[in-house]
Design a protein around this motif. Structure first.
Motif: not given
Length: 391
Positions: A339, A341-342, A357-358
């Motif tokens: 993802t 985030k990962q 960033n995400e």
């Protein structure tokens, strides 16, 4: 990666990108055990803002060998900055948050020495600052530091009704997500009641025109951060506007020994550095810089799209804060089992440490703060993480 790995490519670098021109004598990052970070994000204070321009470093270094009278220096620097910004008066502050403290203090005390000494504990009712309810934000604590209280309003009629004999200022947060009162309505109401207006536009360049736009509208005081995209010293800022209010703000600031702004001192090197940064920023070829940012998104995007299912697109933040291009990256989660985030976590924990960033389903790679030698480093690292996660 050494903190100043760009030294060898300095001559080929963009003229507006800070780089080391000589090998450092000591690696202070290594000596103190501090991790150097590649900023593939935006100008965040906890990441030390932005990298100072070569012109700023030259100004700081060349002025560090002599003493200066700070009253005189602030006079001369303020006059030059006011000339460059086409306004009545200006001063260098220790960041935009300090400018908010000093601007509010100026509206409360004027040049009254007794009030300056007593702030924030003035006798009688607390001074009041008008703000839109939707404009309340973390940094309005700087207003409260002066002893003032914030009166929340919604709509121009409510603003007019809220103004009374205790009202000292009206504050407009320029980067607020929504407003119940437009800039023009805000100014009209305040001017009809003879209330000074303050605009916080800390992170609102680019475009360069914003440095002039809001004072032309009629705001009495305006602040911008010096350590964001202007690329001055991280702990410096600009406060400019009405001559009488800047004079009052100066009296509430260091090197005066008693006022509320004494702990927020600005050293001589930062004053010189802020002057050099603003001059360089105004003289910059902003169209060329923007084209370079666009090319960076293409360079990184092209490399990432060699990984199956990866798609990239350039997105320009609508602003007014951080209004510049970034690269948004997406992929088929069935094929690449990770993802955004990962990926952000993997970039941060890797070597070198890269901050990105995400948002929602996208990885966001910032390009405007990268040194030229870091563009391929970021592209290759993201690509490697996505390849490793491929099914």
């Amino acid at each position: 990666m050494l903190p100043f790995a760009g030294a060898l490519t300095a001559k080929a670098a963009s003229a507006v990108t800070p780089e080391a021109t000589t090998a450092p004598k000591r690696d202070f990052f290594k000596e103190l055990g501090v991790t150097p970070v590649i900023n593939a994000s935006v100008t965040m204070t906890f990441l030390s803002g932005s990298l100072m321009l070569p012109e700023v470093l030259e100004a700081i270094n060349s002025t560090s060998y002599d003493f200066a009278n700070l009253y005189e220096l602030q006079d001369k620097v303020g006059a030059k900055i006011a000339e460059m910004l086409h306004c009545e008066a200006a001063m260098v502050t220790s960041g935009a948050a300090c400018a908010m403290v000093l601007g509010t203090a100026a509206c409360i005390t004027g040049t009254d020495e007794q009030k300056i000494k007593m702030l924030p504990n003035l006798p009688g009712p607390r001074p009041e600052v008008i703000m839109q309810k939707s404009h309340r934000y973390l940094f309005d604590q700087a207003v409260l530091t002066t002893g003032a209280k914030i009166i929340e309003v919604e709509g121009a009629a409510a603003m007019a009704a809220a103004i009374n004999s205790n009202t000292v200022m009206a504050l407009f947060f320029n980067a607020a997500g929504k407003s119940s009162i437009t800039h023009e309505e805000f100014l009209k109401v305040a001017k009809a009641k003879n209330i000074p207006t303050f605009l916080d536009a800390a992170a609102d360049v680019p475009p360069v025109e914003n440095l002039f736009k809001f004072q032309k509208m009629g705001f009495d005081l305006v602040t911008f951060s010096g350590g964001k995209m202007i690329r001055g010293p991280q702990s410096a800022g600009l406060l400019f506007g009405r001559k009488d209010l800047i004079a009052a703000a100066r009296l509430n600031h260091s090197p005066h020994e008693a006022p509320i702004g004494r702990p927020m001192k600005v050293n001589k090197e930062e004053m010189f550095g802020m002057y050099a940064a603003l001059k360089a920023y105004l003289e910059r070829d902003h169209k060329k810089e923007w084209a370079d940012w666009e090319q960076r998104t293409k360079t990184i995007g092209t490399k990432l799209e060699t990984v199956p299912t990866v798609k990239t697109r350039m997105v320009v933040d609508p602003g007014p804060a951080n209004a510049f291009p970034s690269l948004f990256v997406n992929w088929d989660r069935a094929k690449i089992k990770t993802t955004p985030k990962q990926v952000v976590a993997a970039l941060k924990s890797g070597t070198p440490s890269i901050v990105a960033n995400e948002r929602d389903d996208s990885l966001i790679v910032g390009v405007v703060l990268l040194r030229p030698d870091q563009i391929d480093i970021v592209a290759n690292r993201v690509k490697a993480i996505l390849q490793q996660a491929s099914a």
